[in-house]
Design a protein around this motif. Structure first.
Motif, PDB file in Angstrom:
ATOM      1  N   THR A  45     -76.157  44.078  19.062  1.00  0.00           N
ATOM      2  CA  THR A  45     -75.883  42.607  18.221  1.00  0.00           C
ATOM      3  C   THR A  45     -74.886  41.957  19.048  1.00  0.00           C
TER       4      THR A  45
ATOM      5  N   HIS B 288     -65.278  53.438  15.392  1.00  0.00           N
ATOM      6  CA  HIS B 288     -65.764  52.490  14.333  1.00  0.00           C
ATOM      7  C   HIS B 288     -64.250  52.220  13.458  1.00  0.00           C
TER       8      HIS B 288
ATOM      9  N   GLY C 219     -68.565  46.123  14.202  1.00  0.00           N
ATOM     10  CA  GLY C 219     -69.630  46.785  14.558  1.00  0.00           C
ATOM     11  C   GLY C 219     -69.181  48.282  14.981  1.00  0.00           C
TER      12      GLY C 219
ATOM     13  N   LEU D 252     -73.336  50.138  10.589  1.00  0.00           N
ATOM     14  CA  LEU D 252     -72.800  48.914  11.315  1.00  0.00           C
ATOM     15  C   LEU D 252     -73.788  48.477  12.484  1.00  0.00           C
ATOM     16  N   PRO D 253     -73.548  47.254  12.752  1.00  0.00           N
ATOM     17  CA  PRO D 253     -74.379  46.616  14.089  1.00  0.00           C
ATOM     18  C   PRO D 253     -73.703  47.362  15.122  1.00  0.00           C
ATOM     19  N   LEU D 254     -74.342  47.594  16.458  1.00  0.00           N
ATOM     20  CA  LEU D 254     -73.981  48.114  17.408  1.00  0.00           C
ATOM     21  C   LEU D 254     -73.291  47.081  18.383  1.00  0.00           C
ATOM     22  N   VAL D 255     -72.060  47.402  18.924  1.00  0.00           N
ATOM     23  CA  VAL D 255     -71.577  46.781  19.952  1.00  0.00           C
ATOM     24  C   VAL D 255     -71.310  47.492  21.048  1.00  0.00           C
TER      25      VAL D 255
ATOM     26  N   ALA E 182     -64.984  46.569  17.439  1.00  0.00           N
ATOM     27  CA  ALA E 182     -65.258  47.596  16.533  1.00  0.00           C
ATOM     28  C   ALA E 182     -64.049  47.820  15.520  1.00  0.00           C
TER      29      ALA E 182
END
Length: 306
Positions: free
Chosen positions: A214, A177, A232, A187-190, A227
């Motif tokens: 996402t 991250h 994300g 955070l959103p997931l990458v 990231a």
């Protein structure tokens, strides 16, 4: 014996499967289209199964055809190895090509040292390396299909039956991250296509803090770049985190962190050949890559999937 397939018939089956048609296979082998078609019909009669679906777009292997083509490639490879096996014990060690496939992080972090040692110890050996995405049947599938002699693979339920699979190291997963972010787990997931499998699926299902991805991309370096920009978080194996872009940091996932086993996969027949044994010897002797740990196994650690 009259119903046995001849080596030339095996070569024709493989050529049709690989080229996707009788005409293309004929050109590849220097034969006429009618000779190829006649040979395939003869093989189907001997085996009692339809091997190809014929159509305007060529010849597509049936499920039986895929299996037969895989076995044919493996048989032809063993025939190719006969001269080298007959010369075992001669000065210079094993010689000739040995086909190796690996997914990208293993190819970049494990193979260079192994190939350097092979060049020194077995100068007549000719390693041929391909990088294959860790999706579906992955690198182990290339061995099962007869397109490779040995694979570096993630070991798990996806290993096709009938192969020899031996663990080499364990690789933990970690959270990547943006540096200094106050709540990286929020955070959103990458994510990327190769990042999950049977070896981590149970852990992922138990984590109620992980959202659905996402952003999903096809390359892990893109995941890290996104990231690092704070777009994300990413949950990734350690060997993919060896060269972090500026602004990215890694956080341990705790004692319940997921991990995967990485090992080599080959066929029982090729495992006995001098070329594959030479590669295996150097794989076992190679130092563990940073971020990996040794796998404790009983005996020599070999596991055979029947």
């Amino acid at each position: 014996m009259a119903d046995d397939l001849l080596p030339q018939e095996l070569r024709i089956l493989v050529a049709v499967a690989d080229s996707g048609g009788f005409t293309a296979a004929a050109e590849r082998l220097g034969l006429t289209q009618s000779a190829v078609s006649h040979a395939v019909r003869g093989c189907e009669r001997k085996l009692g199964a339809v091997l190809f679906e014929r159509g305007r777009r060529g010849a597509v292997p049936t499920a039986a055809g895929e299996r037969v083509a895989g076995h044919a490639r493996r048989i032809l490879r063993l025939l190719d190895e006969l001269p080298a096996e007959a010369r075992q014990g001669e000065p210079g060690g094993p010689r000739g090509p040995v086909r190796i496939v690996a997914f990208r992080s293993a190819a970049g972090r494990v193979l260079p040292a192994v190939l350097a040692r092979l060049a020194e110890r077995c100068p007549e050996l000719e390693p041929q390396v391909r990088v294959v995405r860790d999706l579906g049947r992955g690198t182990a599938g290339e061995v099962a299909a007869g397109r490779a002699d040995l694979a570096l693979a993630t070991l798990g339920a996806a290993i096709p039956p009938g192969l020899v699979a031996v663990p080499l190291y364990r690789e933990d997963y970690a959270l990547a991250h943006q540096q200094g972010h106050p709540d990286p787990r929020g955070l959103p997931l990458v994510d990327w296509d190769e990042n999950c499998g049977s070896y981590t699926a149970d852990w992922w299902r138990r984590q109620d803090w992980i959202p659905s991805a996402t952003i999903n991309v096809s390359d892990d370096t893109v995941v890290l770049s996104l990231a690092a920009q704070g777009l994300g978080m990413a949950i990734m194996p350690m060997l993919s985190l060896d060269r972090l872009p500026e602004g990215l940091t890694v956080t341990d996932l705790g004692p319940d962190r997921p991990s995967r086993q990485v090992g080599y996969v080959t066929t029982p027949e090729l495992a006995r050949t001098a070329a594959v044994r030479a590669v295996v010897r150097e794989l076992r002797a190679a130092p563990l890559p940073a971020g990996a740990s040794a796998v404790r196994t009983a005996g020599e650690g070999a596991s055979r999937r029947p």
